[in-house]
Design a protein around this motif. Structure first.
Motif, short mmCIF file in Angstrom:
data_model
loop_
_atom_site.label_atom_id
_atom_site.label_comp_id
_atom_site.label_asym_id
_atom_site.label_seq_id
_atom_site.Cartn_x
_atom_site.Cartn_y
_atom_site.Cartn_z
N PHE A 62 0.82 -1.22 0.00
CA PHE A 62 0.00 0.00 0.00
C PHE A 62 0.85 1.26 0.00
O PHE A 62 0.42 2.29 -0.53
N MET A 63 2.04 1.20 0.54
CA MET A 63 2.94 2.36 0.44
C MET A 63 3.27 2.62 -1.03
O MET A 63 3.29 3.75 -1.48
N GLN A 64 3.49 1.53 -1.79
CA GLN A 64 3.74 1.68 -3.21
C GLN A 64 2.49 2.19 -3.94
O GLN A 64 2.58 3.03 -4.82
N VAL A 65 1.33 1.66 -3.56
CA VAL A 65 0.08 2.12 -4.17
C VAL A 65 -0.07 3.63 -3.96
O VAL A 65 -0.31 4.38 -4.91
N PHE A 66 0.09 4.07 -2.73
CA PHE A 66 -0.09 5.50 -2.44
C PHE A 66 0.97 6.35 -3.13
O PHE A 66 0.67 7.44 -3.62
N GLY A 67 2.19 5.84 -3.20
CA GLY A 67 3.26 6.59 -3.84
C GLY A 67 3.13 6.69 -5.35
O GLY A 67 3.70 7.59 -5.97
N ASN A 68 2.40 5.76 -5.93
CA ASN A 68 2.32 5.70 -7.40
C ASN A 68 0.91 5.88 -7.95
O ASN A 68 0.69 5.65 -9.13
N ILE A 69 -0.03 6.27 -7.11
CA ILE A 69 -1.43 6.40 -7.57
C ILE A 69 -1.55 7.39 -8.74
O ILE A 69 -2.38 7.22 -9.61
#
Length: 185
Positions: A62-69
């Motif tokens: 989810f850190m990646q999701v939020f960083g790449n949304i």
């Protein structure tokens, strides 16, 4: 909060949520997490095999999701996009744990015959326990194929192994599950 999805299919509300996330709306990030985290946690738990690793992997994903949304081009594909990130994080976790897949020589694997599910007497718990007891390589292939619905070819690409190895691992995993369940009955 409006329920965004019943089964994680995209809706107009999902599109609006993604748009709000792209603008940096912190509440939208929380809603996105609340909407998808339970389903994604189940993937992590099935693939990693334990609660702590599943929780850590989910948070990393989810850190990646939020960083790449902001890079998500079509909001309608948010579920598949998040799932792909989660699965990739799970696979990375398994690689860090040095999970290897036994490469096999070319083996012809027959298509599986249809199963009479009405005649299956195993319990759900017995099957879950059997899957959990599988070697990690077998369990990974089984989960990706059965539960995440990736093709043998896609799994081979994800794991950097041959398609015949994936098919063999899947076939062996199913057989081990059958044996373990039949021993418990």
């Amino acid at each position: 909060m409006q329920r965004l999805t019943d089964n994680l299919n995209p809706t107009p509300a999902t599109d609006q949520l993604v748009a709000r996330c792209k603008k940096g709306d912190v509440r939208a990030f929380k809603e996105l997490y609340d909407t998808y985290s339970a389903a994604m946690y189940n993937i992590c738990l099935r693939m990693t095999g334990n609660i702590t690793d599943a929780e850590d992997t989910l948070q990393e994903a989810f850190m990646q999701v939020f960083g790449n949304i902001g890079k998500l081009e079509q909001a309608g594909s948010v579920t598949a996009w998040i799932k792909r990130i989660v699965v990739n994080h799970c696979l990375s976790h398994l690689r860090r744990k040095k999970v290897y897949f036994e490469e096999v020589d070319r083996v012809e694997v027959e298509e599986e015959p249809s199963v009479d599910e009405a005649g299956f007497t195993g319990t759900v718990n017995a099957v879950k326990e059997a899957i959990a007891a599988l070697p990690v390589g077998y369990k990974t292939v089984l989960n990706l194929y059965l539960f995440e619905e990736y093709s043998h070819k896609e799994i081979a690409g994800m794991l950097d192994i041959s398609e015949s190895t994936v098919k063999t691992q899947y076939m062996r995993a199913k057989e081990k599950v059958r044996q373990m369940v039949s021993q418990k009955l």
